[in-house]
Design a protein around this motif. Structure first.
Motif, PDB file in Angstrom:
ATOM      1  N   LYS A  63       0.836  -1.207   0.000  1.00 53.36           N
ATOM      2  CA  LYS A  63       0.000   0.000   0.000  1.00 53.36           C
ATOM      3  C   LYS A  63       0.869   1.254   0.000  1.00 53.36           C
ATOM      4  O   LYS A  63       1.952   1.265   0.587  1.00 53.36           O
ATOM      5  N   PHE A  64       0.330   2.280  -0.637  1.00 53.43           N
ATOM      6  CA  PHE A  64       1.038   3.566  -0.708  1.00 53.43           C
ATOM      7  C   PHE A  64       0.045   4.682  -0.401  1.00 53.43           C
ATOM      8  O   PHE A  64      -1.053   4.721  -0.960  1.00 53.43           O
ATOM      9  N   ARG A 114       5.112  11.313   1.773  1.00 54.16           N
ATOM     10  CA  ARG A 114       4.669   9.922   1.946  1.00 54.16           C
ATOM     11  C   ARG A 114       4.275   9.681   3.388  1.00 54.16           C
ATOM     12  O   ARG A 114       4.973  10.077   4.319  1.00 54.16           O
ATOM     13  N   ASP A 115       3.154   9.026   3.587  1.00 49.92           N
ATOM     14  CA  ASP A 115       2.689   8.662   4.924  1.00 49.92           C
ATOM     15  C   ASP A 115       3.304   7.303   5.256  1.00 49.92           C
ATOM     16  O   ASP A 115       2.901   6.274   4.724  1.00 49.92           O
ATOM     17  N   THR A 116       4.281   7.304   6.156  1.00 49.89           N
ATOM     18  CA  THR A 116       5.025   6.077   6.461  1.00 49.89           C
ATOM     19  C   THR A 116       4.251   5.125   7.367  1.00 49.89           C
ATOM     20  O   THR A 116       4.605   3.951   7.465  1.00 49.89           O
ATOM     21  N   LEU A 117       3.191   5.596   8.029  1.00 48.55           N
ATOM     22  CA  LEU A 117       2.402   4.716   8.892  1.00 48.55           C
ATOM     23  C   LEU A 117       1.506   3.785   8.076  1.00 48.55           C
ATOM     24  O   LEU A 117       1.308   2.630   8.431  1.00 48.55           O
ATOM     25  N   ILE A 118       0.961   4.293   6.976  1.00 49.06           N
ATOM     26  CA  ILE A 118       0.030   3.504   6.168  1.00 49.06           C
ATOM     27  C   ILE A 118       0.726   2.858   4.978  1.00 49.06           C
ATOM     28  O   ILE A 118       0.367   1.761   4.562  1.00 49.06           O
ATOM     29  N   SER A 119       1.743   3.520   4.447  1.00 49.74           N
ATOM     30  CA  SER A 119       2.464   2.962   3.297  1.00 49.74           C
ATOM     31  C   SER A 119       3.295   1.771   3.764  1.00 49.74           C
ATOM     32  O   SER A 119       4.160   1.909   4.626  1.00 49.74           O
ATOM     33  N   THR A 120       2.990   0.599   3.195  1.00 48.15           N
ATOM     34  CA  THR A 120       3.713  -0.612   3.601  1.00 48.15           C
ATOM     35  C   THR A 120       4.046  -1.456   2.377  1.00 48.15           C
ATOM     36  O   THR A 120       3.255  -1.556   1.441  1.00 48.15           O
ATOM     37  N   GLN A 134       3.228   6.742 -11.014  1.00 48.44           N
ATOM     38  CA  GLN A 134       1.916   6.471 -11.605  1.00 48.44           C
ATOM     39  C   GLN A 134       0.790   6.922 -10.675  1.00 48.44           C
ATOM     40  O   GLN A 134      -0.200   7.509 -11.126  1.00 48.44           O
ATOM     41  N   PHE A 135       0.946   6.678  -9.364  1.00 51.18           N
ATOM     42  CA  PHE A 135      -0.078   7.105  -8.407  1.00 51.18           C
ATOM     43  C   PHE A 135      -0.219   8.630  -8.402  1.00 51.18           C
ATOM     44  O   PHE A 135      -1.334   9.167  -8.379  1.00 51.18           O
ATOM     45  N   PHE A 136       0.936   9.343  -8.439  1.00 47.37           N
ATOM     46  CA  PHE A 136       0.895  10.807  -8.458  1.00 47.37           C
ATOM     47  C   PHE A 136       0.317  11.330  -9.785  1.00 47.37           C
ATOM     48  O   PHE A 136      -0.426  12.309  -9.798  1.00 47.37           O
ATOM     49  N   GLN A 137       0.648  10.668 -10.880  1.00 47.57           N
ATOM     50  CA  GLN A 137       0.097  11.084 -12.176  1.00 47.57           C
ATOM     51  C   GLN A 137      -1.427  10.898 -12.194  1.00 47.57           C
ATOM     52  O   GLN A 137      -2.156  11.771 -12.661  1.00 47.57           O
ATOM     53  N   ASP A 138      -1.900   9.777 -11.662  1.00 49.82           N
ATOM     54  CA  ASP A 138      -3.345   9.538 -11.589  1.00 49.82           C
ATOM     55  C   ASP A 138      -4.025  10.601 -10.712  1.00 49.82           C
ATOM     56  O   ASP A 138      -5.117  11.080 -11.032  1.00 49.82           O
ATOM     57  N   ALA A 139      -3.364  10.958  -9.601  1.00 48.18           N
ATOM     58  CA  ALA A 139      -3.921  11.978  -8.702  1.00 48.18           C
ATOM     59  C   ALA A 139      -3.988  13.344  -9.395  1.00 48.18           C
ATOM     60  O   ALA A 139      -4.986  14.066  -9.269  1.00 48.18           O
ATOM     61  N   GLU A 140      -2.944  13.679 -10.147  1.00 49.12           N
ATOM     62  CA  GLU A 140      -2.936  14.957 -10.878  1.00 49.12           C
ATOM     63  C   GLU A 140      -4.075  15.015 -11.903  1.00 49.12           C
ATOM     64  O   GLU A 140      -4.778  16.017 -12.009  1.00 49.12           O
ATOM     65  N   ILE A 141      -4.264  13.938 -12.639  1.00 48.71           N
ATOM     66  CA  ILE A 141      -5.345  13.889 -13.632  1.00 48.71           C
ATOM     67  C   ILE A 141      -6.696  14.020 -12.939  1.00 48.71           C
ATOM     68  O   ILE A 141      -7.584  14.742 -13.408  1.00 48.71           O
TER      69      ILE A 141
END
Length: 196
Positions: A63-64, A114-120, A134-141
């Protein structure tokens, strides 16, 4: 003789109206930079990378989660105002302004956290740099395509109206009517354009 005098008066009134319109358009165009609003949009970026065995059995998930911000500057390009968009009748003026549009959109990486508590990461399943991009590109769109549903157009129109009403009152107009042309705030990005 009276006829000639009346004709001269009518011509001078009509020509002064044309000059007023040109003066008004010039003054409004000079105020173009003031007709902008800036918005900061917070965005949670979330992504999951699933690991499967033979494309059927789900093994685990990585998860990210990150926080990000987009900065949007919207405005009315008053340089596009034409003489025919201005109607002057004595102390009354009507304006039909260009549409509100996004002048600048930025999604700066310095606001990515980055949230290090949830990102695993999971066993044999890690979120790579390419996955994050890719996650950041999807968020920007998603942000860009959601702008039309936010209060950006209304807020920018309100600010522009107030600014121009103050300007036009200083020029001596008592009745001021301001409307806007319809237009696209920002071009929408379709999934097929980014190869999803």
């Amino acid at each position: 003789m009276k006829r000639l005098l009346i004709i001269i008066c009518i011509v001078s009134i009509l020509s002064s109206c044309k000059d007023d319109r040109g003066l008004v358009v010039g003054k409004i165009k000079k105020a173009s930079k003031l007709a902008t609003t800036e918005f900061t949009i917070d965005k949670i970026v979330y992504g999951v990378k699933r690991k499967r065995l033979l494309w059927v059995v789900k093994l685990n998930e990585a998860k990210f989660l990150a926080h990000s911000k987009a900065i949007v500057k919207a405005g009315v390009d008053l340089e596009k105002l034409k003489k025919e968009d201005v109607d002057i009748q004595g102390k009354s003026i009507s304006l039909k302004l260009p549409p509100v549009e996004v002048i600048n959109f930025s999604y700066p990486s310095e606001f990515f956290a980055r949230d290090t508590l949830i990102s695993t990461d999971a066993f044999l399943n890690k979120i790579s740099l390419e996955d994050q991009e890719q996650f950041f590109q999807d968020a920007e769109i998603d942000i860009r395509n959601s702008l039309k549903h936010m209060n950006i157009v209304e807020a920018t129109q309100k600010k522009t109206r107030l600014m121009l009403e103050n300007l036009l009152r200083t020029l001596g107009y008592q009745e001021i009517y301001i409307d806007f042309h319809e237009g696209e705030l920002i071009p929408e990005i379709l999934e097929e354009e980014v190869g999803v």
